[in-house]
Motif scaffolding. Structure first.
Motif, PDB file in Angstrom:
ATOM      1  N   VAL A 183       0.857  -1.193   0.000  1.00 33.93           N
ATOM      2  CA  VAL A 183       0.000   0.000   0.000  1.00 33.93           C
ATOM      3  C   VAL A 183       0.892   1.241   0.000  1.00 33.93           C
ATOM      4  N   GLY A 184       0.256   2.397  -0.126  1.00 31.38           N
ATOM      5  CA  GLY A 184       0.986   3.656  -0.050  1.00 31.38           C
ATOM      6  C   GLY A 184       0.843   4.280   1.326  1.00 31.38           C
ATOM      7  N   ALA A 185       1.187   5.548   1.412  1.00 32.06           N
ATOM      8  CA  ALA A 185       1.066   6.259   2.695  1.00 32.06           C
ATOM      9  C   ALA A 185       0.699   7.707   2.439  1.00 32.06           C
ATOM     10  N   ASP A 186      -0.038   8.261   3.366  1.00 30.60           N
ATOM     11  CA  ASP A 186      -0.286   9.706   3.364  1.00 30.60           C
ATOM     12  C   ASP A 186       0.636  10.394   4.367  1.00 30.60           C
ATOM     13  N   THR A 187       0.917   9.704   5.452  1.00 32.28           N
ATOM     14  CA  THR A 187       1.807  10.236   6.484  1.00 32.28           C
ATOM     15  C   THR A 187       2.525   9.077   7.173  1.00 32.28           C
ATOM     16  N   VAL A 188       3.821   9.273   7.455  1.00 29.87           N
ATOM     17  CA  VAL A 188       4.573   8.289   8.245  1.00 29.87           C
ATOM     18  C   VAL A 188       5.053   8.996   9.507  1.00 29.87           C
ATOM     19  N   TYR A 189       4.710   8.444  10.651  1.00 31.91           N
ATOM     20  CA  TYR A 189       5.119   9.020  11.930  1.00 31.91           C
ATOM     21  C   TYR A 189       6.555   8.610  12.274  1.00 31.91           C
TER      22      TYR A 189
END
Ligand code: RI2
Length: 293
Positions: A183-189
């Motif tokens: 999958v993709g990401a919108d935000t990575v913490y």
């Protein structure tokens, strides 16, 4: 296109996908710079663009980087060159992710993806163009059906792709012997947790239970410098009518948080990292944002 029009296209999701949002916003700022905008007016534009969608950190990261470059370089030509260079670097990051990620996809792999991440599909298409025989199951991704875009894009590229409803994920994982989820990401913490399209955390949970690898493909521009300060990203809630127009009570969160414990690898332009290494990417590449306020 004006900053207001760009913000409206991002808000309405005519322009969507975390990287495309970031690049489109940076391009809107570039037009302002080319039109001779001064720093206060660029700051105003940045505010308008950043308010368009709250959960994709790529948007404030891109807009703030353009501001940072503008403050740093007073000469207009240098400013333009640097901002153009930044936009180009995002295209290169995407290519690098496709190339690196393709090494993780093996001959005969059966994959599952959720929503429409162009980072994830670029990895899949790169593996396909290397001649690997792969199959992909793509979720519809209610309520906006971004999975239909994934289906069309992968079919067009010649990938063997099958559409499933979101609630078929757990069944499909074991029934179709899925090898890997990407999958993709919108935000990575900073701790490696990932915000992505609503339902991603359920897909990851099901993958965890079924012992299936779970990979996230994301440019470093989606890593959250604010999370280094303990600030969490707002989860966007969208119009209830996206879900149903007859119901009086609808809860429509657009994103959720997948815990790092359910993520095996994150594919970035700097290489494949375990989620815990998100801290190092942020320290190395995004400390400017904290310094700049
Ligand atoms: P790329 C999308 O959000 C999806 O959550 C997708 O996984 C993510 O952005 C990353 O997209 P939305 O804009 O940058 O559909 O990989 O709400 O294309």
């Amino acid at each position: 296109m004006s900053v207001e029009d760009t913000a409206e296209r991002i808000q309405s999701m005519e322009v969507r996908g975390a990287l495309r949002i970031a690049v489109t916003a940076a391009e809107a700022m570039l037009s302002e710079i080319m039109g001779g905008a001064d720093i206060p007016s660029l700051e105003r534009s940045a505010g308008v663009l950043k308010a368009a969608r709250p959960s994709a950190v790529s948007l404030p990261n891109a807009v703030d980087y353009v501001l940072y470059l503008s403050r740093k370089h007073e000469d207009e030509n240098t400013r333009i060159k640097r901002v153009e260079g930044f936009i180009e670097s995002q295209r290169k990051a995407r290519q690098k992710i496709a190339e690196i990620g393709s090494h993780l996809i093996e001959e005969g792999d059966v994959l599952l993806t959720h929503c429409n991440s162009t980072a994830a599909t670029s990895v899949i298409k790169a593996a396909h163009s290397l001649g690997r025989k792969i199959r992909v199951f793509a979720t519809e991704s209610r309520p906006r059906y971004q999975g239909h875009l994934t289906y069309k894009d992968l079919s067009k590229a010649g990938v063997d792709v099958t559409l499933i409803v979101d609630s078929a994920v757990n069944f499909t994982l074991h029934e179709k012997n899925i090898d890997k989820v990407i999958v993709g990401a919108d935000t990575v913490y900073v701790n490696g947790d990932v915000i992505n399209k609503i339902g991603t955390s359920q897909v990851a949970l099901a993958a965890h239970v079924n012992d299936v690898d779970f990979m996230v493909a994301t440019e470093s521009i989606k890593f959250s410098p604010q999370s280094l300060l303990g600030i969490q990203t707002q989860i966007e809630e969208r119009d209830p009518r996206e879900v149903a127009d007859f119901a009086e009570q609808v809860f429509n969160p657009a994103f959720d948080v997948t815990p790092k414990e359910h993520i095996h690898q994150i594919i970035t332009e700097y290489g494949v990292i375990p989620p815990e290494a998100a801290y190092h990417i942020l320290k190395e590449h995004y400390s400017w944002r904290l310094e700049d306020g």
